[in-house]
Design a protein around this motif. Sequence first.
Motif, PDB file in Angstrom:
ATOM      1  N   GLU A   1       0.828  -1.204   0.000  1.00 40.85           N
ATOM      2  CA  GLU A   1       0.000   0.000   0.000  1.00 40.85           C
ATOM      3  C   GLU A   1       0.866   1.259   0.000  1.00 40.85           C
ATOM      4  O   GLU A   1       0.539   2.252  -0.665  1.00 40.85           O
ATOM      5  N   LEU A   2       1.985   1.212   0.753  1.00 41.60           N
ATOM      6  CA  LEU A   2       2.915   2.338   0.751  1.00 41.60           C
ATOM      7  C   LEU A   2       3.445   2.611  -0.652  1.00 41.60           C
ATOM      8  O   LEU A   2       3.492   3.761  -1.103  1.00 41.60           O
ATOM      9  N   ARG A   3       3.851   1.549  -1.333  1.00 47.67           N
ATOM     10  CA  ARG A   3       4.384   1.709  -2.690  1.00 47.67           C
ATOM     11  C   ARG A   3       3.311   2.260  -3.630  1.00 47.67           C
ATOM     12  O   ARG A   3       3.571   3.159  -4.437  1.00 47.67           O
ATOM     13  N   LYS A   4       2.107   1.722  -3.495  1.00 46.95           N
ATOM     14  CA  LYS A   4       1.012   2.171  -4.360  1.00 46.95           C
ATOM     15  C   LYS A   4       0.715   3.656  -4.159  1.00 46.95           C
ATOM     16  O   LYS A   4       0.641   4.427  -5.120  1.00 46.95           O
ATOM     17  N   GLN A   5       0.565   4.067  -2.899  1.00 45.71           N
ATOM     18  CA  GLN A   5       0.227   5.450  -2.609  1.00 45.71           C
ATOM     19  C   GLN A   5       1.379   6.397  -2.942  1.00 45.71           C
ATOM     20  O   GLN A   5       1.167   7.535  -3.395  1.00 45.71           O
ATOM     21  N   ALA A   6       2.624   5.946  -2.715  1.00 45.20           N
ATOM     22  CA  ALA A   6       3.784   6.779  -3.034  1.00 45.20           C
ATOM     23  C   ALA A   6       3.857   7.029  -4.539  1.00 45.20           C
ATOM     24  O   ALA A   6       4.133   8.160  -4.979  1.00 45.20           O
ATOM     25  N   GLU A   7       3.600   6.001  -5.341  1.00 43.62           N
ATOM     26  CA  GLU A   7       3.628   6.180  -6.794  1.00 43.62           C
ATOM     27  C   GLU A   7       2.516   7.110  -7.258  1.00 43.62           C
ATOM     28  O   GLU A   7       2.738   7.989  -8.105  1.00 43.62           O
ATOM     29  N   LEU A   8       1.316   6.942  -6.691  1.00 41.87           N
ATOM     30  CA  LEU A   8       0.201   7.814  -7.061  1.00 41.87           C
ATOM     31  C   LEU A   8       0.530   9.277  -6.743  1.00 41.87           C
ATOM     32  O   LEU A   8       0.280  10.174  -7.555  1.00 41.87           O
ATOM     33  N   TYR A   9       1.100   9.486  -5.567  1.00 38.00           N
ATOM     34  CA  TYR A   9       1.432  10.853  -5.160  1.00 38.00           C
ATOM     35  C   TYR A   9       2.531  11.435  -6.041  1.00 38.00           C
ATOM     36  O   TYR A   9       2.462  12.596  -6.451  1.00 38.00           O
ATOM     37  N   LEU A  10       3.531  10.606  -6.358  1.00 36.42           N
ATOM     38  CA  LEU A  10       4.637  11.082  -7.177  1.00 36.42           C
ATOM     39  C   LEU A  10       4.153  11.468  -8.578  1.00 36.42           C
ATOM     40  O   LEU A  10       4.539  12.522  -9.108  1.00 36.42           O
ATOM     41  N   ARG A  11       3.308  10.653  -9.163  1.00 33.73           N
ATOM     42  CA  ARG A  11       2.789  10.975 -10.498  1.00 33.73           C
ATOM     43  C   ARG A  11       1.891  12.206 -10.456  1.00 33.73           C
ATOM     44  O   ARG A  11       1.767  12.927 -11.450  1.00 33.73           O
ATOM     45  N   GLN A  12       1.269  12.447  -9.294  1.00 38.43           N
ATOM     46  CA  GLN A  12       0.468  13.652  -9.134  1.00 38.43           C
ATOM     47  C   GLN A  12       1.362  14.886  -8.986  1.00 38.43           C
ATOM     48  O   GLN A  12       1.037  15.964  -9.464  1.00 38.43           O
ATOM     49  N   CYS A  13       2.521  14.710  -8.323  1.00 40.44           N
ATOM     50  CA  CYS A  13       3.419  15.837  -8.054  1.00 40.44           C
ATOM     51  C   CYS A  13       4.098  16.359  -9.305  1.00 40.44           C
ATOM     52  O   CYS A  13       4.202  17.575  -9.494  1.00 40.44           O
ATOM     53  N   PHE A  14       4.636  15.461 -10.124  1.00 37.63           N
ATOM     54  CA  PHE A  14       5.329  15.955 -11.300  1.00 37.63           C
ATOM     55  C   PHE A  14       5.102  15.054 -12.506  1.00 37.63           C
ATOM     56  O   PHE A  14       4.736  13.892 -12.388  1.00 37.63           O
ATOM     57  N   GLN A  15       5.298  15.660 -13.681  1.00 39.68           N
ATOM     58  CA  GLN A  15       5.156  14.966 -14.952  1.00 39.68           C
ATOM     59  C   GLN A  15       6.397  15.270 -15.797  1.00 39.68           C
ATOM     60  O   GLN A  15       6.999  16.331 -15.673  1.00 39.68           O
ATOM     61  N   PHE A  16       6.738  14.296 -16.651  1.00 38.71           N
ATOM     62  CA  PHE A  16       7.858  14.471 -17.582  1.00 38.71           C
ATOM     63  C   PHE A  16       7.310  14.669 -18.990  1.00 38.71           C
ATOM     64  O   PHE A  16       6.298  14.075 -19.370  1.00 38.71           O
ATOM     65  N   TYR A  17       8.000  15.513 -19.782  1.00 36.19           N
ATOM     66  CA  TYR A  17       7.603  15.780 -21.166  1.00 36.19           C
ATOM     67  C   TYR A  17       8.839  15.775 -22.054  1.00 36.19           C
ATOM     68  O   TYR A  17       9.911  16.228 -21.643  1.00 36.19           O
ATOM     69  N   TRP A  18       8.653  15.265 -23.284  1.00 34.86           N
ATOM     70  CA  TRP A  18       9.641  15.476 -24.329  1.00 34.86           C
ATOM     71  C   TRP A  18       9.205  16.694 -25.119  1.00 34.86           C
ATOM     72  O   TRP A  18       8.094  16.758 -25.629  1.00 34.86           O
ATOM     73  N   VAL A  19      10.091  17.682 -25.206  1.00 33.44           N
ATOM     74  CA  VAL A  19       9.738  18.954 -25.823  1.00 33.44           C
ATOM     75  C   VAL A  19      10.640  19.197 -27.031  1.00 33.44           C
ATOM     76  O   VAL A  19      11.869  19.107 -26.935  1.00 33.44           O
ATOM     77  N   THR A  20      10.010  19.490 -28.173  1.00 25.73           N
ATOM     78  CA  THR A  20      10.722  19.911 -29.376  1.00 25.73           C
ATOM     79  C   THR A  20      10.157  21.278 -29.774  1.00 25.73           C
ATOM     80  O   THR A  20       9.165  21.730 -29.188  1.00 25.73           O
ATOM     81  N   PRO A  21      10.761  21.949 -30.745  1.00 23.80           N
ATOM     82  CA  PRO A  21      10.224  23.257 -31.143  1.00 23.80           C
ATOM     83  C   PRO A  21       8.752  23.224 -31.548  1.00 23.80           C
ATOM     84  O   PRO A  21       8.073  24.261 -31.471  1.00 23.80           O
TER      85      PRO A  21
END
Length: 377
Positions: A75-95
Amino acid sequence: MRFILSLLLYSVLTCASHGHVVQQLFVDFSADESTWMAEIRFDAGIALPEMRADKEAMQPKRQWLIDKTPAQHAELRKQAELYLRQCFQFYWVTPSTETPVQYTVHFPEWETAPPQFANPFTDLGFAYFSIQCSGLIPESGGELEVRVSEGDNPDFAFGYERVGSDRIVTAYPGKSLTLWTAESTPPTAQQSFLSFLDYGYRHVVPLGWDHVLFIAALCFLSFAWRPLLSQSLIFTLGHTITLALSICNVIPAIAPASMGWIEMLIAATIVYIALENIFTQKLKAHRLLTIFIFGLIHGLGFASVLGETIRSSGSIAMPLLAANLGVELGQITVIGFVLITLLWAKEKSYFPTLGKIASASIALVGAYWMVQRLLAV
């Protein structure tokens, strides 16, 4: 004057007492030709929603993690992952495009049975574990960008393994940060310096309410720029010395229980300076010595929030200089703001009375914090 009183009331409501509030998480970032990885040193105290909601809860210990059942670990792992994905997102950015990154999450401590939870931040027995986020680098190139969600989220300090861990840049809530480019250019020393400078500044403005009130209190005994700058500099010298000694482990790491007493002492320094404004007619020589001693005390508080960031950088001189320069700039900002706000009243006959009213208000806020922090201890 109404604005000053409103500011004091806001500070009471927003910064009355300190519990376990996570302000920053540390991330080791690395990349090669085809993959990237960000390993977060995750504070288990914010893994569960109910623990995040309790701002007065103390930081859990490593034994707390060890005693969990396999189901509770899951449950700790599940909730930690949910919170982390809520906190930040990664993007590939081109022009021309912005593409959300699909990344995997891995918990290395659970590769062994039972989990070992070995982490540099467990020296005091705190509950930390690692979370590895990883993904592929597209052949088309571009920039890998991290975006931290707005709201009550921690900062994320990214260190770069392949260029030496003294290069650290920080991503703040509501902001974005480029982590990797097609040229694979790491942060420069200048970028790292500016990141620590910004980090120190933010721990005064807008995050350091007790620091802001202490500096504001200095303004109501001598309303002149040069004496105020001298007091600010001697205060910075005091907390720089304590912070440096803490980072170098000359002063032992502060246990969570002891931090409650230190925060109470910090509130007491605010009360003392404010009351001195009321009962003293002019600036005296001993004031600088008093402020220097109080700076040493405030430095213990800074060590709890700035110390780990600087220590994790692997370098001391540059981060320490940049962070404390940022703190000093924050203090000068507070002084400048108070001077400009009350400039209209400087020549008025009632200005000394106005200063005593402001000092009394600051003293009341400090006393309120003292009581709350004592009860929290």
